[in-house]
Design a protein around this motif. Structure first.
Motif, short mmCIF file in Angstrom:
data_model
loop_
_atom_site.label_atom_id
_atom_site.label_comp_id
_atom_site.label_asym_id
_atom_site.label_seq_id
_atom_site.Cartn_x
_atom_site.Cartn_y
_atom_site.Cartn_z
N SER A 7 0.87 -1.14 -0.02
CA SER A 7 -0.17 -0.08 -0.01
C SER A 7 1.07 1.21 -0.06
N ALA A 8 0.25 2.21 -0.25
CA ALA A 8 1.03 3.59 -0.52
C ALA A 8 1.58 4.09 0.85
N HIS A 310 -7.81 6.27 -10.69
CA HIS A 310 -6.37 5.76 -10.28
C HIS A 310 -5.42 5.78 -11.20
N ALA A 313 -4.39 9.46 -12.16
CA ALA A 313 -3.94 10.38 -11.00
C ALA A 313 -2.84 11.13 -11.61
N TYR A 319 -0.23 8.04 -17.04
CA TYR A 319 -1.49 7.02 -16.97
C TYR A 319 -1.22 5.93 -17.84
N GLY A 322 0.08 2.31 -16.12
CA GLY A 322 -1.01 1.39 -15.55
C GLY A 322 -1.92 0.76 -16.71
N ARG A 346 5.52 4.68 -12.75
CA ARG A 346 4.59 4.74 -11.38
C ARG A 346 5.20 3.90 -10.33
N SER A 347 4.81 4.11 -9.00
CA SER A 347 5.36 3.43 -8.03
C SER A 347 4.65 1.92 -7.95
N HIS A 350 1.06 1.86 -6.45
CA HIS A 350 0.12 2.43 -7.49
C HIS A 350 -0.11 1.29 -8.40
N THR A 353 -2.41 -1.60 -6.60
CA THR A 353 -3.70 -1.05 -6.60
C THR A 353 -4.65 -1.24 -7.97
N ALA A 354 -3.79 -0.83 -9.05
CA ALA A 354 -4.58 -0.95 -10.55
C ALA A 354 -4.90 -2.49 -10.67
#
Length: 385
Positions: A7-8, A310, A313, A319, A322, A346-347, A350, A353-354
């Motif tokens: 998680s972030a 998401h 973001a 984007y 993702g 992207r992390s 991130h 979660t995608a």
């Protein structure tokens, strides 16, 4: 079986992948609206190098487009989802347009292609006449290939324009000579900071007036507009003021369900980057519209907005990372490598979660494959899932 995801906030959570992905869908294009997915390109991870420039895996790239056409969606080619201005140069984009337009003809698929000015040297001032000439080259190539052009926003024009009059001159020149009506694309600075102040004004109300003036002076040469400002209210205002017959293709990846459903008087068509990863749901939503079921469209699309927000973001221009991740997890390509190294934009939280959101929507046809690939990605980053 569950997988631990980062998680972030630095903690870990346990996630149990779904077991009921959406069934495959094959259908004809919708007739009530035009739905275009701005499709990504698949890099060739073994050939790409800084010296050679971007190298595209053509077969995997075209196979993804055939998948979109089979679901009744159109393809918006060589646009920002395909990393125009972020790794994909004009020479490669021109080949992408040529190959994709030919493939579209062979399967009867809809296609529009981005025409811009990215062959001009960056960081060097270019007079409006040079910007127009660059546009003309790309417009001619797109139309020669048999595709409708999307006149993309130009970094070169944004950097050199002295005011609204330069935009009116350049776009007027292009529209007068286009062989068929084009789509005008207003891409906001959240997608590309170099486009701030487009149409000659940083004030969006004044910029909107210039944009609408371009259309009003050449309505017969404008098939539609694509508005990518992530501002639903402004899109609603603009589409109410369009000349008859000019379509509004929403490019708002935050508010697309309500904009496509419409307000009872006006509604948007769609040309969206988010339709790349949510294509199976978008295709079903288009079929709902053809049945006159606007509520069904909302039932299908509304749950996808959290994933879209998401993916898009801030910084929004990343984007694409993702989008490609989800294509890899879904089994539509064999690797998670992007032109220009953008797969690292992207992390890891991130991306995790995608994955979780896409799985929850049934967008990963083989949940076991997706889970295995997500575990592999975590391992590559040195963390044990």
């Amino acid at each position: 079986m569950s997988i631990r995801l980062p998680s972030a906030d630095g903690t870990w959570r346990s996630y149990r992948p779904g077991t009921a992905p959406l069934a495959p869908l094959a259908c004809a294009p919708a007739v009530s609206r035009r739905f275009y997915a701005a499709a990504h390109v698949v890099a060739d991870p073994l050939a790409a190098s800084a010296e050679a420039g971007p190298v595209v895996d053509w077969e995997a790239t075209l196979a993804f487009r055939r998948r979109l056409w089979a679901q009744g969606l159109g393809v918006a080619e060589a646009m920002d989802t395909a990393q125009r201005g972020m790794g994909l140069d004009w020479a490669t984009a021109a080949e992408l347009i040529r190959r994709s337009a030919a493939e579209a003809r062979s399967v009867g698929g809809r296609i529009v292609c981005g025409a811009g000015t990215d062959q001009l040297e960056a960081g060097v001032p270019h007079p409006p006449a040079a910007v127009a000439a660059a546009y003309e080259e790309q417009l001619a190539h797109t139309e020669t290939c048999g595709a409708r052009a999307v006149l993309m926003a130009s970094r070169a024009l944004a950097a050199s324009a002295r005011g609204p009059e330069d935009y009116l001159e350049v776009y007027g020149t292009l529209l007068r000579q286009s062989a068929r009506p084009v789509i005008l694309h207003w891409l906001g600075p959240m997608f590309d900071p170099e486009l701030a102040g487009y149409w000659g004004h940083r004030d969006l109300d004044r910029a909107t007036e210039v944009f609408l003036k371009v259309i009003a002076e050449h309505p017969e040469k404008v098939d539609g507009i694509k508005v990518s400002l992530l501002d639903a209210g402004r899109e609603v205002e603009i589409r109410r003021r369009l000349p008859a017959g000019v379509r509004c293709y929403t490019g708002d990846d935050y508010h697309y369900p309500e904009l496509i459903a419409g307000d009872g008087e006006f509604a948007s068509d769609a040309l969206l980057g988010v339709f790349d990863p949510i294509a199976p749901i978008a295709a079903r939503a288009a079929q709902s519209l053809d049945r006159g079921d606007a509520a069904g469209l909302r039932e299908l699309l509304d749950p996808t907005v959290a994933l879209a927000r998401h993916l898009f973001a801030p910084p929004t221009r990343y984007y694409k990372t993702g989008v490609v991740l989800l294509a890899w997890l879904a089994g539509y390509q064999d690797h998670f490598t992007m032109v220009g190294g953008l797969h690292a934009a992207r992390s890891l939280p991130h991306l995790a979660t995608a994955y979780e959101m896409a799985d929850g929507l049934g967008l990963l046809p083989d949940p076991e494959l997706a889970e295995a690939r997500m575990r592999h990605l975590l391992a590559v980053h040195g963390v044990a899932p």
